[in-house]
Design a protein around this motif. Structure first.
Motif, short mmCIF file in Angstrom:
data_model
loop_
_atom_site.label_atom_id
_atom_site.label_comp_id
_atom_site.label_asym_id
_atom_site.label_seq_id
_atom_site.Cartn_x
_atom_site.Cartn_y
_atom_site.Cartn_z
N LEU A 108 0.83 -1.19 0.00
CA LEU A 108 0.00 0.00 0.00
C LEU A 108 0.87 1.24 0.00
O LEU A 108 1.72 1.43 0.87
CB LEU A 108 -0.92 0.01 1.22
N ASP A 109 0.66 2.11 -0.97
CA ASP A 109 1.32 3.41 -1.02
C ASP A 109 0.45 4.35 -0.19
O ASP A 109 -0.65 4.74 -0.63
CB ASP A 109 1.43 3.90 -2.46
N LEU A 110 0.89 4.69 1.00
CA LEU A 110 0.09 5.50 1.92
C LEU A 110 -0.21 6.89 1.37
O LEU A 110 -1.23 7.49 1.71
CB LEU A 110 0.78 5.60 3.27
N SER A 111 0.63 7.41 0.50
CA SER A 111 0.39 8.76 -0.04
C SER A 111 -0.69 8.79 -1.11
O SER A 111 -1.35 9.81 -1.29
CB SER A 111 1.69 9.35 -0.60
N THR A 112 -0.90 7.64 -1.81
CA THR A 112 -1.89 7.62 -2.88
C THR A 112 -3.06 6.68 -2.62
O THR A 112 -4.10 6.79 -3.27
CB THR A 112 -1.24 7.19 -4.21
N GLY A 113 -2.88 5.74 -1.72
CA GLY A 113 -3.90 4.73 -1.46
C GLY A 113 -3.87 3.59 -2.47
O GLY A 113 -4.70 2.69 -2.42
N VAL A 114 -2.93 3.61 -3.40
CA VAL A 114 -2.81 2.57 -4.41
C VAL A 114 -2.07 1.37 -3.83
O VAL A 114 -1.07 1.53 -3.14
CB VAL A 114 -2.06 3.11 -5.66
N ILE A 115 -2.59 0.19 -4.11
CA ILE A 115 -1.90 -1.04 -3.72
C ILE A 115 -1.11 -1.51 -4.93
O ILE A 115 -1.67 -1.99 -5.92
CB ILE A 115 -2.90 -2.13 -3.27
N ASN A 116 0.20 -1.30 -4.89
CA ASN A 116 1.07 -1.76 -5.96
C ASN A 116 1.26 -3.27 -5.82
O ASN A 116 1.44 -3.76 -4.70
CB ASN A 116 2.41 -1.04 -5.89
N HIS A 117 1.22 -3.97 -6.94
CA HIS A 117 1.33 -5.43 -6.88
C HIS A 117 1.77 -5.99 -8.23
O HIS A 117 1.66 -5.32 -9.26
CB HIS A 117 -0.02 -6.06 -6.49
N ALA A 118 2.25 -7.22 -8.19
CA ALA A 118 2.61 -7.93 -9.42
C ALA A 118 1.33 -8.43 -10.08
O ALA A 118 0.39 -8.85 -9.40
CB ALA A 118 3.52 -9.10 -9.09
N ASN A 119 1.29 -8.36 -11.39
CA ASN A 119 0.13 -8.80 -12.16
C ASN A 119 0.36 -10.24 -12.63
O ASN A 119 0.88 -10.47 -13.71
CB ASN A 119 -0.08 -7.86 -13.35
N LEU A 120 -0.03 -11.18 -11.80
CA LEU A 120 0.30 -12.58 -12.02
C LEU A 120 -0.93 -13.44 -12.26
O LEU A 120 -2.03 -13.13 -11.79
CB LEU A 120 1.04 -13.15 -10.80
N PHE A 121 -0.69 -14.54 -12.96
CA PHE A 121 -1.67 -15.61 -13.11
C PHE A 121 -0.96 -16.91 -12.73
O PHE A 121 0.16 -17.17 -13.19
CB PHE A 121 -2.12 -15.74 -14.57
N PHE A 122 -1.62 -17.71 -11.94
CA PHE A 122 -1.13 -19.05 -11.61
C PHE A 122 -2.09 -20.05 -12.24
O PHE A 122 -3.30 -19.91 -12.11
CB PHE A 122 -1.10 -19.29 -10.09
N LEU A 123 -1.53 -21.04 -12.93
CA LEU A 123 -2.32 -22.15 -13.43
C LEU A 123 -2.00 -23.34 -12.54
O LEU A 123 -0.85 -23.77 -12.46
CB LEU A 123 -1.99 -22.46 -14.88
#
Length: 158
Positions: A108-123
């Motif tokens: 969580l970026d406290l200044s923007t409220g954005v949750i930065n994360h990896a864009n993943l798919f698991f099969l």
């Protein structure tokens, strides 16, 4: 708990192929919308016999705020059907731990409220083992599709 308020354990999906990702409802960057749109396109491109052996699970990256009502609205927006697509939420500490261990690395970026994360798919294969780990990348799109086809064919075999 999924978007309909039903409890689900990944153990309940043994014997099925699982496409797993992680998103959050209030994602302002468009990344989560892209993940959900890609997931819907993958589902729509699969033949019915493959879809019949597949379950899709999206873990909440924002368990403190993704209520079943909010999650249900998101799934309806993208045209997903229940129980084929399950948007899961639960104990915040447990979900944060799980998404970190899987490598989604939500911060969580406290200044923007954005949750930065990896864009993943698991099969995940029918035995419950991770078979493929792919990203939201144009060159991975065909690999996702081919991986799903291969795993659902494998799940069909006696």
């Amino acid at each position: 708990v999924d978007q309909k308020g039903a409890a689900l354990s990944l153990d309940q999906l043994r014997g099925r192929v699982v496409l797993m990702t992680a998103v959050y409802a209030a994602c302002p960057t468009g990344a989560c919308s892209s993940i959900l749109a890609e997931t819907k396109a993958l589902l729509d491109a699969l033949p019915p016999e493959a879809r019949a052996r597949l379950s899709v699970v999206a873990l909440s990256l924002n368990p403190e705020h993704d209520t079943p009502e909010v999650m249900n609205a998101v799934t309806k927006t993208f045209g997903f059907t229940h129980p084929e697509f399950r948007y899961l939420n639960g104990d915040p500490d447990g979900l944060h731990d799980l998404t970190m261990r899987l490598g989604f690395a939500p911060v969580l970026d406290l200044s923007t409220g954005v949750i930065n994360h990896a864009n993943l798919f698991f099969l995940i294969d029918a035995r419950g083992e991770i078979a493929y780990r792919l990203t939201l990348d144009e060159r991975h799109r065909s690999w996702l599709h081919e991986g799903l086809l291969a795993l659902t064919r494998e799940a069909e075999a006696p």
